[in-house]
Scaffold this motif. Sequence first.
Motif, PDB file in Angstrom:
ATOM      1  N   GLY A  53     -13.712  -5.387   6.711  1.00  0.00           N
ATOM      2  CA  GLY A  53     -12.421  -5.466   6.521  1.00  0.00           C
ATOM      3  C   GLY A  53     -11.616  -4.202   7.187  1.00  0.00           C
ATOM      4  N   THR A  54     -10.304  -4.410   7.318  1.00  0.00           N
ATOM      5  CA  THR A  54      -9.351  -3.411   7.868  1.00  0.00           C
ATOM      6  C   THR A  54      -9.592  -2.045   6.751  1.00  0.00           C
ATOM      7  N   ASP A  55      -9.986  -2.226   5.693  1.00  0.00           N
ATOM      8  CA  ASP A  55     -10.316  -1.096   4.869  1.00  0.00           C
ATOM      9  C   ASP A  55     -11.485  -0.378   5.151  1.00  0.00           C
ATOM     10  N   GLN A  56     -12.347  -0.887   6.111  1.00  0.00           N
ATOM     11  CA  GLN A  56     -13.839  -0.358   6.457  1.00  0.00           C
ATOM     12  C   GLN A  56     -14.740  -0.739   5.409  1.00  0.00           C
ATOM     13  N   ARG A  57     -14.422  -1.643   4.833  1.00  0.00           N
ATOM     14  CA  ARG A  57     -15.700  -1.996   3.535  1.00  0.00           C
ATOM     15  C   ARG A  57     -16.134  -3.308   3.812  1.00  0.00           C
ATOM     16  N   HIS A  59     -16.972  -6.973   3.227  1.00  0.00           N
ATOM     17  CA  HIS A  59     -16.530  -7.955   2.111  1.00  0.00           C
ATOM     18  C   HIS A  59     -17.341  -9.303   2.166  1.00  0.00           C
TER      19      HIS A  59
END
Length: 101
Positions: A53-57, A59
């Motif tokens: 994801g854009t949050d670098q996590r 998913h």
Amino acid sequence: MAHLIEIRPAEEGVPDLLLQVGDLLLVWAVGGRIRSGAETVEFLGPFSPGVLGTDQRLHTPEGLPGRVAFLARHPGRAEIELFSGVPWPEVRRTAFSLTVE
């Protein structure tokens, strides 16, 4: 050069496959196993799809894995069994053969 081969088994099963040493077979199934020919292919296991994801996590969806992977290691023949569907009330099993050159 090795190939990534992705298949979705049809209701009537999977045709016999011809692979080259080094090919990676990715099958849409929740599980699988090698019935014979373990010296020919390696079962790498079930995997769940994931996206970064854009949050670098990472998913991933909840639930059962969606793919299984087999690696063609040595020339020979192998028989593979796939498991699809949900475990309850019944798992659908599909067997097929593959040849590694």
